[in-house]
Design a protein around this motif. Structure first.
Motif, short mmCIF file in Angstrom:
data_model
loop_
_atom_site.label_atom_id
_atom_site.label_comp_id
_atom_site.label_asym_id
_atom_site.label_seq_id
_atom_site.Cartn_x
_atom_site.Cartn_y
_atom_site.Cartn_z
N VAL A 1 40.75 -37.11 52.95
CA VAL A 1 39.70 -36.26 53.52
C VAL A 1 38.40 -37.06 53.53
O VAL A 1 38.01 -37.62 52.51
N GLN A 2 37.78 -37.13 54.70
CA GLN A 2 36.51 -37.85 54.81
C GLN A 2 35.37 -36.98 54.26
O GLN A 2 35.31 -35.79 54.58
N TRP A 3 34.50 -37.57 53.46
CA TRP A 3 33.35 -36.85 52.92
C TRP A 3 32.08 -37.34 53.59
O TRP A 3 31.79 -38.54 53.60
N SER A 4 31.32 -36.37 54.07
CA SER A 4 30.07 -36.68 54.74
C SER A 4 29.00 -35.79 54.09
O SER A 4 29.24 -34.60 53.91
N THR A 5 27.87 -36.38 53.73
CA THR A 5 26.84 -35.58 53.05
C THR A 5 25.62 -35.43 53.94
O THR A 5 25.17 -36.41 54.55
N LEU A 6 25.12 -34.20 54.01
CA LEU A 6 23.96 -33.90 54.85
C LEU A 6 22.66 -34.03 54.06
O LEU A 6 22.61 -33.67 52.88
N VAL A 7 21.63 -34.50 54.72
CA VAL A 7 20.27 -34.46 54.16
C VAL A 7 19.36 -33.95 55.27
O VAL A 7 19.37 -34.49 56.37
N SER A 8 18.60 -32.91 54.97
CA SER A 8 17.65 -32.43 55.95
C SER A 8 16.38 -33.24 55.78
O SER A 8 15.58 -32.99 54.88
N VAL A 9 16.21 -34.26 56.64
CA VAL A 9 15.08 -35.18 56.44
C VAL A 9 13.77 -34.59 56.94
O VAL A 9 12.69 -35.04 56.56
N THR B 1 31.22 -41.16 52.22
CA THR B 1 31.15 -42.44 52.93
C THR B 1 30.17 -42.37 54.10
O THR B 1 29.93 -43.37 54.76
N ARG B 2 29.66 -41.18 54.38
CA ARG B 2 28.74 -41.05 55.51
C ARG B 2 27.55 -40.17 55.11
O ARG B 2 27.73 -39.14 54.46
N LEU B 3 26.35 -40.59 55.52
CA LEU B 3 25.17 -39.76 55.32
C LEU B 3 24.73 -39.25 56.68
O LEU B 3 24.52 -40.04 57.61
N CYS B 4 24.61 -37.92 56.79
CA CYS B 4 24.20 -37.32 58.06
C CYS B 4 22.80 -36.74 57.88
O CYS B 4 22.58 -35.82 57.09
N MET C 1 27.08 -47.39 53.74
CA MET C 1 27.56 -46.06 54.15
C MET C 1 27.49 -45.97 55.66
O MET C 1 26.69 -46.68 56.29
N GLU C 2 28.29 -45.09 56.25
CA GLU C 2 28.13 -44.81 57.67
C GLU C 2 26.91 -43.93 57.83
O GLU C 2 26.59 -43.11 56.96
N SER C 3 26.22 -44.10 58.96
CA SER C 3 25.02 -43.30 59.20
C SER C 3 25.25 -42.37 60.38
O SER C 3 25.89 -42.74 61.36
N CYS C 4 24.73 -41.16 60.22
CA CYS C 4 24.79 -40.19 61.32
C CYS C 4 23.43 -39.50 61.35
O CYS C 4 22.84 -39.27 60.29
N VAL C 5 22.93 -39.21 62.54
CA VAL C 5 21.71 -38.41 62.63
C VAL C 5 21.90 -37.30 63.64
O VAL C 5 22.74 -37.39 64.53
N THR C 6 21.11 -36.25 63.47
CA THR C 6 21.11 -35.14 64.42
C THR C 6 19.66 -34.75 64.61
O THR C 6 19.00 -34.24 63.71
N LEU C 7 19.13 -35.09 65.80
CA LEU C 7 17.67 -35.02 66.02
C LEU C 7 17.33 -34.24 67.28
O LEU C 7 16.21 -34.31 67.77
N GLY C 8 18.30 -33.53 67.86
CA GLY C 8 18.06 -32.82 69.12
C GLY C 8 18.40 -33.69 70.32
O GLY C 8 19.19 -34.63 70.21
N GLN D 1 38.69 -40.16 51.68
CA GLN D 1 39.01 -41.24 52.61
C GLN D 1 38.07 -42.42 52.34
O GLN D 1 36.85 -42.23 52.35
N PRO D 2 38.62 -43.62 52.13
CA PRO D 2 37.71 -44.75 51.95
C PRO D 2 37.03 -45.11 53.25
O PRO D 2 37.46 -44.67 54.32
N LEU D 3 35.98 -45.90 53.16
CA LEU D 3 35.24 -46.32 54.36
C LEU D 3 36.16 -47.12 55.28
O LEU D 3 37.00 -47.88 54.79
N HIS D 4 35.98 -46.97 56.58
CA HIS D 4 36.75 -47.71 57.59
C HIS D 4 38.25 -47.59 57.40
O HIS D 4 38.96 -48.59 57.27
#
Ligand code: SAM
Ligand code: DTB
Ligand code: SF4
Length: 327
Positions: free
Chosen positions: A41-49, A95-98, A127-134, A315-318
């Motif tokens: 299972v892939q783990w992704s953690t959210l941060v409201s920047v 493994t991912r920061l969103c 870490m993998e990077s993800c953003v959500t900015l509109g 799930q490990p990275l890559h």
């Protein structure tokens, strides 16, 4: 092995929604095992920047400036604060920061440069990077790609027909255009939606149909159940029934076999047994950490304990499954 298809019809998807649940889950589990390692299972953690004060009117959202919600507006976090959150997430198995910002669209300037810097630094810590900015222009997507962004989250949320009942400040087509801009820049797309908004089954069909007929399926498909927030127009919606959540996961898995299907917001209302059924039905990713953007989520320890009980691993990275994902 079921091929990755982009020619799904609404009828075919409607049929999936009408199937007896256990038959559907059985098929989804088989598809899942053909394309993914069912033990990971892939783990992704959210941060409201950057939280709150958003000019959009999404009816479900605690961060819209139009509603009186318990969420306060905050300025953009410093890169160091974000990196501290990233270190904690990584140490706990993510493994991912969103990183999410409550913007209609980014504007050029200091904050934009700082977000680009956050992306570079998160990548630099492995870490993998993800953003959500509109919404994004092609140029902005290109700049994010140059900073090394792995994924961009931009949900279509629901069917094209129902969209206008939930959000009036932008159009469904605007969402699709941003997704195209992100794809053109070579960034992975994360796009899914929400159930429990008061949509019909046919709207759920239209939502899945839109994603499953894109020329390239999203790399990740988050399926959220509404977390109703006091003060929003949807603040008193009843919680989604767990079997409906499981069905959505199964339909997403069958129609987009190579994508990561993420069991997203709303896990606190699911029992461990219901979450286990979601994993069986093809969910292979979760948001971890005790807050999503502004609402609560199970903590790292609780999720670690759930995985252990089910014989699953982070799930490990890559992971090698990317080899199978080429479509
Ligand atoms: N402002 C950006 C945007 O709209 O794309 C990013 C942040 S927005 C919070 C990301 C997604 O989270 C939304 O598209 C929606 O699918 C989901 N979401 C937001 N509030 C939610 C809620 N209360 N319950 C469930 N999902 C929610
Ligand atoms: C997604 O589909 N779900 C996440 C992420 N993408 C950005 C956000 C969920 C937000 C839930 C409500 C909140 O915490 O404010
Ligand atoms: Fe703003 Fe995104 Fe919330 Fe809509 S979902 S109000 S765009 S933060």
């Amino acid at each position: 092995m079921n091929a990755v298809r982009h020619d799904w019809t609404r009828e075919e998807i409607r049929d999936l929604f009408n199937r007896p649940l256990l038959d559907l889950v059985f098929e989804a589990a088989a598809v899942h095992r053909n394309y993914h390692n069912p033990h990971e299972v892939q783990w992704s953690t959210l941060v409201s920047v950057k939280t709150g004060g958003c000019p959009e009117d999404c009816s479900y959202c605690s961060q819209s400036a139009r509603y009186d919600t318990p969420v306060d507006r905050t300025p953009l976090m410093s890169t160091e604060e974000v990196l501290e959150a990233a270190r904690i997430a990584k140490a706990n198995g993510s493994t991912r920061l969103c990183m999410g910002a409550a913007w209609r669209q980014p504007r050029p300037g200091k904050d934009w440069e700082q977000v680009l810097d956050m992306v570079r630094q998160v990548n630099a810590m492995g870490m993998e990077s993800c953003v959500t900015l509109g919404m994004l222009t092609e140029e902005q997507a290109q700049q994010l790609a140059e900073a090394g962004l792995t994924n961009y989250n931009h949900n279509i949320d629901t069917s094209p027909e129902f969209y206008g009942k939930i959000i009036s400040t932008r159009k469904f087509e605007d969402r699709i255009r941003t997704i195209e801009n992100v794809q053109k820049a070579g960034i992975g797309v994360c796009s899914g939606g929400i159930i429990g908004l008061g949509e019909s089954t046919e709207d759920r069909v239209g939502f899945i149909h839109t994603l499953a007929t894109l020329a390239k399926h999203p790399d990740s498909v988050p399926i959220n159940a509404l977390v109703s927030v006091e003060g929003t127009p949807l603040g008193d919606r009843p919680p989604v029934e767990s079997f409906e959540f499981i069905r959505m996961i199964a339909v997403a898995r069958i129609t987009m076999p190579a994508s990561n299907v993420r069991l997203s917001a709303g896990r606190l209302t699911l029992t461990e047994e219901a979450q286990a059924m979601c994993f069986l039905a093809g969910a292979n990713s979760i948001f971890t950490g005790e807050t999503l953007l502004t609402t609560e989520n199970p903590g790292f320890d609780q999720d670690q304990s759930l995985l252990k009980k089910l014989g699953l691993k982070n799930q490990p990275l890559h992971a090698v499954e990317l080899e199978l994902c080429k479509d």
